[in-house]
Design an enzyme around this catalytic site. Structure first.
Site, mmCIF file in Angstrom:
data_model
loop_
_atom_site.group_PDB
_atom_site.id
_atom_site.type_symbol
_atom_site.label_atom_id
_atom_site.label_comp_id
_atom_site.label_asym_id
_atom_site.label_seq_id
_atom_site.Cartn_x
_atom_site.Cartn_y
_atom_site.Cartn_z
ATOM 1 N N SER A 123 35.405 39.493 31.323
ATOM 2 C CA SER A 123 35.035 40.794 31.787
ATOM 3 C C SER A 123 34.845 41.356 33.194
ATOM 4 C CB SER A 123 33.894 41.464 30.819
ATOM 5 O OG SER A 123 33.983 42.807 30.636
ATOM 6 N N ASP A 148 45.268 39.501 43.169
ATOM 7 C CA ASP A 148 46.455 40.201 43.263
ATOM 8 C C ASP A 148 46.460 40.722 44.874
ATOM 9 O OD1 ASP A 148 46.982 40.280 40.687
ATOM 10 O OD2 ASP A 148 46.484 42.550 40.128
ATOM 11 N N LYS A 179 38.871 39.340 28.185
ATOM 12 C CA LYS A 179 38.306 40.587 27.731
ATOM 13 C C LYS A 179 38.647 41.764 28.675
ATOM 14 C CE LYS A 179 34.103 43.089 26.598
ATOM 15 N NZ LYS A 179 34.368 44.141 27.671
#
Length: 451
Positions: A302, A313, A327
């Site tokens: 999470s 990224d 999650k």
């Protein structure tokens, strides 16, 4: 009426950081199909009322009406997905303590051993440490009440309480013939979610165990301390998110922002397009552009995955370890009024800066490293992941289950940490450390010197 809510991200358990607003439903004109659906809903509610009355009147023992209603609400929410649930008033208070990261208490980390409370360690500069409580002390009595027969949670609850109130502990200490009586005054205790140390003389190692309201400040403090101690020879940072179950969305955003100069950190998308929110970074990299390695494993979930996904990224960090939990949903805490607890309701999915949902898939590390797990632990060191949870939100494409979550207790046996050290020292680079096709793990052997 507007109700303040909190957004949290936890893999299995859960505050107030990022606030949203739940407003009254918008007025709409209902067609015949909508009216029919509404009528059917009322018929179902009448059925619930009939069942409720039958249980109240005919069950073999007189039931508690409050428990019946709470159980019905809980069943409705748990039937939605693994992370939506109802919290009664006590569970709601406990969750607020967990996410706030501070409480009135004594400042000792404890565990249960042979039915007694054993001190793992006192926290620095707290009532316990100032009174001389030591690691391995055994607490037998709290305010003259024996702890034998209490659960660990019950004992912890008794030790917590309002600031400036007193509690008496009876302690057995190895080497002392007689028990020691200590009276402590409770103080405001902050849970340390960030711990740090110097690794190999020139690397800043920072472990984040959860994302509560203290996490970003703790990170800033440790970065400043380590950079001052190491000085100009600082090679880079290792951010250890392994087995971190998550926490507050706002803290995941601000921790990510600490390493980025610009760009999107995360987006959250609810049922309706207008509910989409995007969080972006602000100028000011806390680490001044130093290399960053992030360690993850099957227990990283999470909020941890938001940080790892954002830094991956943006190519700001190399992700090392095993695939994370997966999650990719956001839960909103909706208080139900005084004494009525709260709803923990899944209200959105989140997406990494590249637009990727990690729901039931996880963050795939740039370099996979599998640990050497002792034989006796092999059956217990893999987490099944979000995709294995019954009722989980589905994702497009192949879902992934199971990933190693073992972290060796001794740092010298930690292959992921060793590889991170080598990467920051230039002994390996990402290309040479990455597994070759057909491999399932990266090698951590040092390459032979060539001349």
């Amino acid at each position: 009426m507007m109700r303040k809510t909190s957004v949290i991200l936890l893999s299995a358990a859960t505050g107030a950081a990022l606030t949203l607003f739940v407003t009254q439903p918008r007025a709409v004109f209902m067609g015949s199909s909508a009216r029919a659906a509404t009528a059917d809903t009322y018929r179902q509610l009448n059925l619930f009322g009939d069942v409720f009355e039958r249980v109240r009147s005919d069950y073999v023992e007189k039931p508690d009406d409050t428990k019946l209603i709470e159980s019905a609400i809980s069943g409705m929410l748990t039937g939605l997905d693994p992370h939506s649930s109802y919290m009664d008033a006590k569970s709601f208070r406990d969750m607020q303590v967990q996410t706030r990261g501070e409480f009135g208490g004594l400042g000792i980390e404890v565990t249960m051993e042979d039915g007694l409370i054993k001190v793992v360690s006192p926290i620095d500069d707290t009532p316990a440490s100032r009174a001389g409580v030591m690691a391995n002390d055994i607490i037998t009595n709290l305010d003259d009440e024996a702890v034998q027969g209490l659960t660990l949670n019950q004992a912890v609850e008794k030790m917590r309480g309002p600031v400036n109130t007193k509690i008496k502990l009876k302690i057995i200490r190895k080497g002392q013939d007689n028990p020691i009586d200590v009276t402590l005054v409770r103080d405001n205790i902050r849970v340390r979610s960030v711990r740090a140390r110097i690794e190999a003389d020139d690397i800043a190692y920072i472990r984040i165990t959860t994302f509560n309201e203290q996490t970003t400040e703790g990170l800033k403090r440790e970065v400043a301390n380590l950079s001052n101690q190491i000085g100009d020879k600082l090679k880079g940072y290792i951010i250890d998110l392994r087995n971190n179950p998550g926490g507050l969305l706002e803290e995941a955003v601000t921790v990510s922002d600490s390493f980025l100069e610009k760009g999107e950190i995360v987006s959250t998308r609810g049922r309706n397009a207008e509910e989409t929110q995007r969080r972006t970074a602000h100028a000011g990299d806390l680490t001044k552009g130093k290399p960053v390695i992030v360690l993850v494993n099957g227990g990283s979930a999470s909020a941890s995955e938001i940080v790892a996904g954002a830094l991956q990224d943006h190519k700001r960090a190399t992700i090392v370890g095993t695939r994370s939990f997966g999650k990719g949903s956001v839960q909103t805490i909706i208080p139900l009024g005084s004494g009525n607890g709260a709803l923990r309701l899944t209200t959105a999915r989140y997406y990494t800066p590249s637009g990727k949902s990690i729901q039931a898939k996880g963050i795939v590390p740039d370099i996979e490293v599998l640990q050497d797990v002792p034989d006796e632990l092999k059956s217990r060191t893999d987490t099944k992941g979000e995709a294995s949870l019954r009722g989980h939100l589905k994702n497009d494409g192949d879902e992934k289950t199971g990933s190693q979550s073992y972290v060796p207790p001794d740092a010298k046996d930690d292959k992921a940490l060793k590889l991170a050290d080598d990467l920051l020292h230039g002994i390996k680079n990402s290309a040479s450390a990455a597994p070759t096709p057909g491999d399932n793990k990266a090698t951590t052997d040092k390459p032979k010197a060539a001349n």
